[in-house]
Design an enzyme around this catalytic site. Sequence first.
Site, PDB file in Angstrom:
ATOM      1  CD  GLU A   1      -2.760   3.910  -1.373  1.00 35.95           C
ATOM      2  OE1 GLU A   1      -3.450   4.853  -0.973  1.00 35.95           O
ATOM      3  OE2 GLU A   1      -1.729   3.540  -0.820  1.00 35.95           O
TER       4      GLU A   1
ATOM      5  CG  HIS B   1      -8.169   7.715  -2.477  1.00 40.95           C
ATOM      6  ND1 HIS B   1      -7.875   7.217  -3.712  1.00 40.95           N
ATOM      7  CD2 HIS B   1      -7.844   6.745  -1.586  1.00 40.95           C
ATOM      8  CE1 HIS B   1      -7.403   5.979  -3.572  1.00 40.95           C
ATOM      9  NE2 HIS B   1      -7.375   5.675  -2.291  1.00 40.95           N
TER      10      HIS B   1
ATOM     11  CG  PHE C   1      -2.355   0.011   0.883  1.00 37.29           C
ATOM     12  CD1 PHE C   1      -2.988  -1.150   0.493  1.00 37.29           C
ATOM     13  CD2 PHE C   1      -3.084   1.190   0.913  1.00 37.29           C
ATOM     14  CE1 PHE C   1      -4.327  -1.139   0.153  1.00 37.29           C
ATOM     15  CE2 PHE C   1      -4.426   1.207   0.573  1.00 37.29           C
ATOM     16  CZ  PHE C   1      -5.048   0.042   0.194  1.00 37.29           C
TER      17      PHE C   1
ATOM     18  CG  LEU D   1     -11.644   4.636  -2.742  1.00 38.82           C
ATOM     19  CD1 LEU D   1     -11.036   6.016  -2.687  1.00 38.82           C
ATOM     20  CD2 LEU D   1     -11.360   3.876  -1.490  1.00 38.82           C
TER      21      LEU D   1
ATOM     22  CG  HIS E   1     -10.537   8.730   0.861  1.00 38.64           C
ATOM     23  ND1 HIS E   1     -11.582   7.873   0.641  1.00 38.64           N
ATOM     24  CD2 HIS E   1      -9.538   7.983   1.385  1.00 38.64           C
ATOM     25  CE1 HIS E   1     -11.219   6.649   1.007  1.00 38.64           C
ATOM     26  NE2 HIS E   1     -10.001   6.700   1.477  1.00 38.64           N
TER      27      HIS E   1
ATOM     28  NE  ARG F   1      -4.832   6.616   0.180  1.00 41.72           N
ATOM     29  CZ  ARG F   1      -5.594   5.950   1.010  1.00 41.72           C
ATOM     30  NH1 ARG F   1      -6.252   6.607   1.936  1.00 41.72           N
ATOM     31  NH2 ARG F   1      -5.723   4.661   0.878  1.00 41.72           N
TER      32      ARG F   1
ATOM     33  NE  ARG G   1      -6.915   7.574   5.960  1.00 42.71           N
ATOM     34  CZ  ARG G   1      -7.246   6.534   5.189  1.00 42.71           C
ATOM     35  NH1 ARG G   1      -6.824   5.332   5.469  1.00 42.71           N
ATOM     36  NH2 ARG G   1      -8.009   6.700   4.138  1.00 42.71           N
TER      37      ARG G   1
ATOM     38  CD  GLN H   1      -5.657  10.370   2.629  1.00 44.13           C
ATOM     39  OE1 GLN H   1      -6.375   9.414   2.901  1.00 44.13           O
ATOM     40  NE2 GLN H   1      -4.374  10.398   2.920  1.00 44.13           N
TER      41      GLN H   1
END
Lengths: 233, 581
Positions: B257, B244, B115, B254, B354, B288, B396, B242
């Site tokens: 990721e 995304h 990730f 979404l 996000h 991100r 994050r 955030q």
Amino acid sequence: MKVTLSIQRFDPEKDKKPYRKEYEIDVDPTFRILDCLDKVKWDIDGGLTYRRSCSHGICGSDAVMINGKNMLACQVLVQDFKKKYIKIDPLPSLPVIKDLVVDMDGFFAKYEVVKPYLIAKTQPPVKERYQSQEDRALIDEAVNCILCGACSASCPSLWSNDAYLGPAAMLKAYRFVFDSRDDAQAERLDVVDTPDGLWRCHTIFNCVEVCPKEINITWHLSQLKKKCAMREL
Amino acid sequence: MIHKHDLIIVGAGLAGLRAAVETSKYADVGVISKLFPTRSHSGAAQGGIAAALGNEEHDTVEWHVFDSVKGSDYLGDQDAIEMMCGEAPDAIYELEHLGVPFSRTKDGKIAQRQFGGHTKEIFDENGNSKRIPVLRACYSADRTGHVILHTLYEQCVKSNVRFYSEYFILSLIMDEGVCKGLTAFNIRDGQIHTFHAKAVMFGTGGYGRAYRVTSNAYANSGDGVAIAFRAGIPLEDMEFVQFHPTGLYPLGILVTEGARGEGGFLVNKDGERFMKNYAPTVMELAPRDMVTRSIQTEINEGRGIDGKDFVNLDLTHLGEAKLKERLPEITGFAKTYAGIDPVKQPIPILPTAHYSMGGIPTNLFGNVLADEKGNIVKGFFAAGECACVSVHGANRLGTNSLLDAVVHGRRTGKTIVKYLRDAEFGTLPANAEEKDIEKFKKLYATTSGENADKIRVRLKEEMTNKCGVFRNEKDLLSMLDTIHELKEKYKNVHMMHKGKVFNTELQEIIELGNMLEYSDAIVTGALARQECRGAHWRIDHPKRDDVNWLKHTIAFKTEKGIELKYKPVKILKYQPQERKY
Ligand SMILES: Cc1cc2nc3c(=O)[nH]c(=O)nc-3n(C[C@H](O)[C@H](O)[C@H](O)COP(=O)(O)OP(=O)(O)OC[C@H]3O[C@@H](n4cnc5c(N)ncnc54)[C@H](O)[C@@H]3O)c2cc1C
Ligand code: SF4
Ligand code: FES
């Protein structure tokens, strides 16, 4: 483009019984049916009532009947329909609270009957319990259920006998009976191996046709039936 | 009607339910949720939950800590990050024991994937240290949040936790700085209820709904955050929202990721894998905020596909079998919402609002903080996305927020169990629900006025354009004006439908009020913070400024408007460095 929504309305504070109302609205072909409902609610009638949250088919809030078939309003687009006259009704056979909102208490009570939680009777190890990829594959589909209720509300066996636990609860039973980590197989089979359990399923496949997560529910029930038959031997 | 419980938990996502599992063994607990528990937005989390289990390759907690600190652009508190990453492995094993059906490795352990921003240290032939992606995200196909949410709910059913589903909370009941309970209305009949408790915990989730393009559910209207703010509790680091990188064009649904973790490429209209110009070593797996800005830059500079507002995420080289096994859910999304088969065609994507890094300030144990000095609010606790510990700082890392919700849900639960040992109910202040009753009466009496949807649409549209991925002073000032104007309009909002039963219009109007409330704090914080850090990017102040801005924003609601104070960041091992990938 223009579409006409024909929606079953019922306001318990005003109406004696449900009636239909039509709304002609201007939408993009890529609108979800949920977006169409929002458009009516926000522009025309704030009282139009339905449940929703995630808006992409994962929370299970907005199962309704569209053109006679149970589905999630957020998972179909206007362009998916040939005719631009779209009929929207609450899930059939469940008590209507208001408009498209149905009372799911009974549905969840049946879910609870099958002991929908892992029962492991041994002390867990310090790290994870092992599970082979093959064993995990057995529950691949079953764990995807979002408890939307579309299946149970499409089941003729359930329509004719409200005591039947219904496909969603059975599928949940499968999810634990076939989880290699679970130790309560017998207890759970006792619950489903009853006249109002598994044996009310007459493999009509309505549930499979409507499940928005494309779970082959009937197949799972047939595996449970085999398990029950085996244990009688 | 008055209900009494030792503990009231608001929110039935991962944070709330994990706390319920922890506390219900020892205390009388009531869980309130405006949604039926399994409908909570935690269920939408796809990619995974981070923990240095080392099941697939060597990994260490220390690396996880380093990545989280660096990912946070050094705004995360390092004591909190150390605790979270350190407790992560145990928290995951516990989830497995509770029944979470994780995907498995060949030898039957919990499977892990790569990730963005999660790395391991290796040394090249010259002995130089280098960081490359590591397999750290524990997952269950691309339905990780769903299976954890259901498992935690199942455990609550097993221990007979009392749920108040489809109850919507309105206000906290505070008495001389102590939290004594709250008010809520039952969505089913519109009645206002009072909940009297020794302790209240919020796990009310994030606030991304203030943006037009968002991956967040309708329910993510930041109610808890706004309600706390109104009750005199400050909010921390609200400006950090955030975006995304990969929301499905145009709605912003979404695309995990994990799709890039499995090897997906990002390409612009020239077919170029443009990430090589922005993050040459980790490419698509940069954190991100970086990938988002890269995509937005490509779009802004005219390299979007067909000159439109999107670029492509190409998964075609992964092949049908891998997509089916590892990314079934998003394959379905692309088909349903974009009419695209990812096996054959690239997926159109754009950045989408996000995750909320900011929120209700807490200490490491889940106690809500009353000020920038660290004083606590007695009887009030928070965890999950509505809280700010801060483990995510300015940005994050993917898979760290499910972890945050689970670890802090658990830890806060433990804190509350101890707290309850000698806590008392005390007396409720008289007429605790008066204000809410008045508010309802006013709405029910409206015969004309402002259209709620118009206010909502303008807020979301302008927040996306003026307080989004790239920000500047002029836009932020104009956004503040808009918010103040909309707040005035909101005072005159018209409720068309006057029913009591399941009045979702009433609910939406209250949510809109909450959105306006916290958006003010987002924009005020963003305007003040004259630097670029993590998700907060000021093109008029294009550098991170550790001298002046290595500090947390603490916003207070006062008579005169929002007042900003600041508190230092806890820095232990890792001194701020430039963030390069
Ligand atoms: C699409 C998507 C994918 C994601 N994927 C990942 C991932 O792969 N890995 C990861 O780590 N994180 C991921 N995240 C982030 C992560 O899912 C969330 O941060 C986390 O689940 C938040 O959990 P929570 O318990 O704090 O809140 P939620 O799950 O949002 O729960 C909030 C709860 O509060 C209740 N509530 C709110 N307001 C009220 C009110 N007024 N009255 C009563 N009840 C109320 C709601 O009903 C709900 O039960 C993702 C987020 C999104 C949007
Ligand atoms: S099995 Fe399918 S249709 Fe039935 S409740 Fe689950 S997701 Fe819905
Ligand atoms: S709104 Fe969540 S499934 Fe449709």
